[in-house]
Design a protein around this motif. Sequence first.
Motif, short mmCIF file in Angstrom:
data_model
loop_
_atom_site.label_atom_id
_atom_site.label_comp_id
_atom_site.label_asym_id
_atom_site.label_seq_id
_atom_site.Cartn_x
_atom_site.Cartn_y
_atom_site.Cartn_z
N ARG A 8 0.83 -1.21 0.00
CA ARG A 8 0.00 0.00 0.00
C ARG A 8 0.87 1.25 0.00
N LYS A 9 1.99 1.22 0.71
CA LYS A 9 2.88 2.40 0.72
C LYS A 9 3.52 2.60 -0.63
N ILE A 10 3.89 1.51 -1.28
CA ILE A 10 4.43 1.62 -2.64
C ILE A 10 3.40 2.27 -3.56
N GLY A 11 2.12 1.99 -3.30
CA GLY A 11 1.04 2.60 -4.08
C GLY A 11 0.72 4.02 -3.68
N GLY A 12 1.42 4.56 -2.69
CA GLY A 12 1.23 5.95 -2.32
C GLY A 12 0.26 6.19 -1.20
N GLU A 13 -0.21 5.14 -0.52
CA GLU A 13 -1.16 5.33 0.57
C GLU A 13 -0.45 5.76 1.85
N ARG A 14 -1.23 6.40 2.72
CA ARG A 14 -0.73 6.77 4.05
C ARG A 14 -0.88 5.55 4.96
N LEU A 15 0.15 5.26 5.76
CA LEU A 15 0.11 4.09 6.63
C LEU A 15 -0.28 4.49 8.06
N GLU A 59 12.85 -6.22 -0.65
CA GLU A 59 11.70 -5.65 0.05
C GLU A 59 12.11 -4.43 0.88
N LEU A 60 13.29 -4.50 1.50
CA LEU A 60 13.79 -3.34 2.25
C LEU A 60 14.00 -2.16 1.32
N ALA A 61 14.60 -2.42 0.16
CA ALA A 61 14.84 -1.34 -0.79
C ALA A 61 13.52 -0.71 -1.24
N ALA A 62 12.49 -1.54 -1.43
CA ALA A 62 11.18 -1.02 -1.82
C ALA A 62 10.63 -0.09 -0.74
N PHE A 63 10.80 -0.48 0.54
CA PHE A 63 10.31 0.37 1.63
C PHE A 63 11.09 1.68 1.69
N VAL A 64 12.41 1.60 1.56
CA VAL A 64 13.24 2.81 1.62
C VAL A 64 12.87 3.77 0.49
N VAL A 65 12.70 3.25 -0.72
CA VAL A 65 12.36 4.10 -1.86
C VAL A 65 10.95 4.67 -1.72
#
Length: 509
Positions: free
Chosen positions: A102-109, A130-136
């Motif tokens: 959801r964060k990758i999609g731009g949602e607020r967590l 997966e870590l890199a995806a979260f950081v980016v």
Amino acid sequence: MNPPDLRIRRVAIDTWRENVAYLHRDCPVVRASGFQALSKVTVHANGTTISAVLNVVDDERIVQACELGLSEDAFARMNVPEGHAAHVAPAEPPASIGALHRKIGGERLSRDDLHAIVRDIAQARYSKIELAAFVVATNGYDLDRDEVLHLTEAMIAAGRRLDWQHQVRGGPVVDKHCIGGIPGNRTSMLVVPIVTAHGMLCPKTSSRAITSPAGTADTMEVLAEVELPFERLTQIVRDTNGCLVWGGRAGLSPADDILISVERPLAIDSPGQMVASILSKKIAAGSTHLVLDIPVGPTAKVRSMPAAQQLRKLFEYVADRLGLHLEVVITDGSQPIGSGIGPVLEARDVMRVLRNDPAAPADLRDKSLRLAGRVIEFDPDVRGGDGWRIARDILESGRALAQMNALIDAQGRRLQPPALGEMTHEVIAPADGAVSAIDNLQLARIARLAGAPQVIGAGVDLLRKQGDAVQAGQPLYRIHACYAADLGFSRDLAARDSGYTVAATTRPS
């Protein structure tokens, strides 16, 4: 049917905070389960379970068909001897993977989302991908201020936490931190001995360098041990009022150290993650009062005063809600601080200041006294405005040097400090004039290509600073390296762009 047992083999590969498992392509588990390279697996042995990323190998010299290879990180987490029986199984995705998507999609967590993500990160359930995806996904200002608050809370909750109130009896537990980005800015190694000599408690835990040629922990490691277990760290602070250590070994905010392992190669240090990283470690270390240095300059992390004020407000918002008293100091980040860039050179500068050596860099001394004075003014018995004078007296009297030696001895003095790299190259001025600008980022890149901080004796020794007059052919700085290849890489980069601007001086008519 239970999967067959395999024998653990330690594969001496440093995968930098990622659990990696190695199976031979002919292993019956691989054939039966259809495992592919980069699959997520769970490893079970002696009551311990870890998640790991699978690498499939074809060379029996690495692992045989009846063996399970584990990287250095994975082997340490399993904590069983080589040859111990283990079995592997397909891993379920981390529970928080939906929140990550959801964060990758731009949602607020939400708060619960971020706590779940950080728990999974701290327990090594995320792969580097997966870590890199979260950081980016959380880079820039893509976390709003409440998300940053929840991320900070989650990082604190995922690790251990120190409590010094029985020792200070309601008094302040102080710290000073810089957001980084300015080479040579080793003020913490001067502030800590000064304020602890004053009698204040300052448990200084630092990260390794992320994108710079040296961090406080890297530089202190030139002089003493910095990877100290939790119990030893607490005893040192009780005995000496302070410490200068790497926080990762003590288990303070462990998720942050894992995230840093991805931020470093990506060269990402986003505002939200920076705030969460810094404040989580300060609160986990038990600090109640913090002076935060935000340097501003054309090649600093923060380039303008409006950007500095925006970052300041974010720090203040999170700190206030977590009960941390924060004072932000905005400083000049137009050029490196001190004369050295790289662990050995920066340690040299620190010790010169502590010894009141005439060769000590004045800018490092002056900035450290200013920051130490602000920290000392957290003392309720010190009047506002008196901190700088008290800090100066502690430094000039030799008390700060004596305190630093006490800290070094308590942490474990290096009997043979590492030497400065003997391979050198001087970068010279292209014309007569005066140094009008120094590019922090370029000097940091040159020092890193020379090997810093991984090669502790590598770096750049600055021979000229802004405003200094130079003649064509005079050296601007000297590169130090320990390996010919590193010297070649840094020399070639400096030849393309030295990082110095020399402007012609005009003579009065």
